[in-house]
Design an enzyme around this catalytic site. Structure first.
Site, mmCIF file in Angstrom:
data_model
loop_
_atom_site.group_PDB
_atom_site.id
_atom_site.type_symbol
_atom_site.label_atom_id
_atom_site.label_comp_id
_atom_site.label_asym_id
_atom_site.label_seq_id
_atom_site.Cartn_x
_atom_site.Cartn_y
_atom_site.Cartn_z
ATOM 1 N N ASP A 24 50.185 37.532 35.367
ATOM 2 C CA ASP A 24 49.107 38.487 35.615
ATOM 3 C C ASP A 24 49.426 39.731 34.759
ATOM 4 O OD1 ASP A 24 47.203 40.187 37.039
ATOM 5 O OD2 ASP A 24 48.983 41.009 38.032
ATOM 6 N N ASP A 26 47.967 43.592 35.164
ATOM 7 C CA ASP A 26 48.153 44.845 35.917
ATOM 8 C C ASP A 26 49.131 44.682 37.072
ATOM 9 O OD1 ASP A 26 46.312 46.749 34.686
ATOM 10 O OD2 ASP A 26 44.732 45.397 35.360
ATOM 11 N N ARG A 135 30.478 40.720 31.795
ATOM 12 C CA ARG A 135 31.478 40.021 30.975
ATOM 13 C C ARG A 135 31.063 38.566 30.780
ATOM 14 N NH1 ARG A 135 36.739 42.166 34.401
ATOM 15 N NH2 ARG A 135 36.474 44.392 33.975
ATOM 16 N N ARG A 146 33.065 52.570 35.740
ATOM 17 C CA ARG A 146 34.286 52.211 35.022
ATOM 18 C C ARG A 146 34.785 53.307 34.090
ATOM 19 N NH1 ARG A 146 36.573 48.089 36.202
ATOM 20 N NH2 ARG A 146 38.154 48.758 34.757
ATOM 21 N N ARG A 153 40.243 57.767 38.998
ATOM 22 C CA ARG A 153 40.462 56.386 39.461
ATOM 23 C C ARG A 153 41.484 56.372 40.611
ATOM 24 N NH1 ARG A 153 41.818 51.291 37.438
ATOM 25 N NH2 ARG A 153 40.138 51.322 35.957
ATOM 26 N N SER A 191 37.173 48.779 41.507
ATOM 27 C CA SER A 191 36.068 47.843 41.299
ATOM 28 C C SER A 191 36.348 46.529 42.011
ATOM 29 C CB SER A 191 35.933 47.574 39.796
ATOM 30 O OG SER A 191 37.099 46.918 39.317
ATOM 31 N N ASP A 193 35.542 42.075 41.190
ATOM 32 C CA ASP A 193 34.996 41.079 40.269
ATOM 33 C C ASP A 193 34.102 40.117 41.047
ATOM 34 O OD1 ASP A 193 36.520 42.116 38.164
ATOM 35 O OD2 ASP A 193 38.236 40.850 38.649
ATOM 36 N N ASP A 221 51.229 40.157 41.202
ATOM 37 C CA ASP A 221 51.533 41.155 42.247
ATOM 38 C C ASP A 221 50.532 41.104 43.407
ATOM 39 O OD1 ASP A 221 49.446 42.243 40.679
ATOM 40 O OD2 ASP A 221 49.928 44.252 41.389
ATOM 41 N N PHE A 233 48.745 31.544 42.515
ATOM 42 C CA PHE A 233 50.087 31.635 43.101
ATOM 43 C C PHE A 233 50.330 30.479 44.070
ATOM 44 C CE2 PHE A 233 52.509 33.158 46.829
ATOM 45 C CZ PHE A 233 53.726 33.438 46.234
ATOM 46 N N ASP A 235 48.646 27.546 44.208
ATOM 47 C CA ASP A 235 48.219 26.229 43.719
ATOM 48 C C ASP A 235 49.429 25.268 43.691
ATOM 49 O OD1 ASP A 235 45.677 25.149 41.827
ATOM 50 O OD2 ASP A 235 47.606 24.137 41.497
HETATM 51 O O1 M1P Z 1 43.384 43.020 36.542
HETATM 52 C C1 M1P Z 1 42.942 43.469 37.785
HETATM 53 C C2 M1P Z 1 41.596 44.157 37.693
HETATM 54 O O2 M1P Z 1 41.686 45.245 36.776
HETATM 55 C C3 M1P Z 1 40.555 46.043 36.703
HETATM 56 O O3 M1P Z 1 40.293 46.573 37.975
HETATM 57 P P1 M1P Z 1 40.128 48.155 38.248
HETATM 58 O O4 M1P Z 1 39.473 48.759 37.070
HETATM 59 O O5 M1P Z 1 39.322 48.181 39.527
HETATM 60 O O6 M1P Z 1 41.521 48.697 38.469
HETATM 61 C C4 M1P Z 1 39.327 45.246 36.302
HETATM 62 O O7 M1P Z 1 39.362 44.963 34.937
HETATM 63 C C5 M1P Z 1 39.186 43.977 37.126
HETATM 64 O O8 M1P Z 1 38.233 43.143 36.545
HETATM 65 C C6 M1P Z 1 40.495 43.223 37.206
HETATM 66 O O9 M1P Z 1 40.366 42.132 38.085
#
Ligand code: M1P
Length: 258
Positions: A24, A26, A135, A146, A153, A191, A193, A221, A233, A235
């Site tokens: 992953d 982030d 997307r 965004r 944020r 946000s 998805d 995470d 994770f 699967d």
């Molecule tokens: O990778 C995790 C998420 O990162 C972003 O979320 P946010 O902007 O809310 O922190 C987005 O790109 C989201 O699509 C993605 O799942």
């Protein structure tokens, strides 16, 4: 595509050519929406000598280019953006499906109109722009928008923890569009998805199943139920690793490979 026989790739330059590590982005390779550190970059260079390496993020490729660097398509064997709905292998784009083809223009229009009306009626301290990001494999919906700043944020995330705005928004969508076959995933700070059910991170496995990897490691995470790493994770084809930070990811890699 279904009748095409794709030969496994030759990763024989790796110490473990039948092992792949998927990450992953982030919170696993980088802090949320921030850039990869030099130390992590170096770890991945060394790891790639040992096994096949890919990332699987919820975000689109443009964000991953910002976070993982402009050479991302060269530096990873597999790049899976939007859960693998945009996919590259050794820099070459792989065939995939699209959200709008799945949903159709009419149904999407109803969904988008509902979302924009719902956000217009939301009373939150700050609103910016880009409330729906369209997307290839999903849409991403953000009540604050965004293009808020980084401090904005972080403030939104805290506000949402208390007021559960996104959870309520998702419940309203589920109630309004019960027959759309969509999954709503709160994976980040500001946000969520929206994608067809089944197009979660396990989607990326479709791109590698013909490779017959003996071991597929996945590091994430948000591996708890409801998190956007949960399905991959847990699967049965995958050896999952729950991490708390990029530093933790490096620590597990050292234990496994170095
Ligand atoms: O990778 C995790 C998420 O990162 C972003 O979320 P946010 O902007 O809310 O922190 C987005 O790109 C989201 O699509 C993605 O799942």
């Amino acid at each position: 595509m279904t009748n095409t026989i794709i030969a496994p790739s030759d990763f024989s330059d790796r110490i473990h050519p039948d092992t792949i590590c998927l990450f992953d982005v982030d919170g696993t390779l980088t802090p949320a929406r921030l850039e990869i550190t030099e130390a992590m970059e170096q770890t991945l260079v060394e790891l790639r000598k040992r096994c096949v390496v890919g990332f699987v993020g919820g975000s689109d490729l443009s964000k991953q280019l910002e976070q993982l660097g402009p050479n991302v398509l060269k530096n990873f064997d597999y790049c899976f953006s939007e859960n693998g709905l945009t996919a590259y292998k050794m820099g070459v784009q792989l065939a995939s499906q699209s959200f709008i083809e799945y949903l159709g223009e009419e149904r999407y229009k109803k969904l988008a109109n509902f979302v924009l009306r719902y956000i217009a009626d939301m009373d939150i301290p700050v609103k910016r722009g880009t409330f729906i990001e369209f997307r290839n494999g999903m849409i991403n919906i953000s009540p604050i928008g965004r293009n808020c700043s980084h401090p904005e944020r972080n403030e939104f995330e805290k506000f949402d923890l208390v007021h559960k705005l996104r959870e309520k928004f998702v419940a309203a969508l589920q109630n309004e569009f019960p027959d759309y076959g969509l999954t709503y995933s709160i994976g980040g700070q500001i946000s969520f998805d929206v994608f067809p059910t089944g197009w979660d991170k396990t989607y990326c496995l479709r791109h590698i199943e013909h490779e017959n990897f003996k071991t597929i490691h996945f590091f994430g995470d948000k591996t708890f139920k409801g998190g956007n790493d949960y399905e991959l994770f847990s699967d049965s084809r995958v050896t999952g690793h729950a991490v708390t930070s990029p530093v933790h990811t490096e620590q597990i890699l050292r234990e496994l490979f170095f």
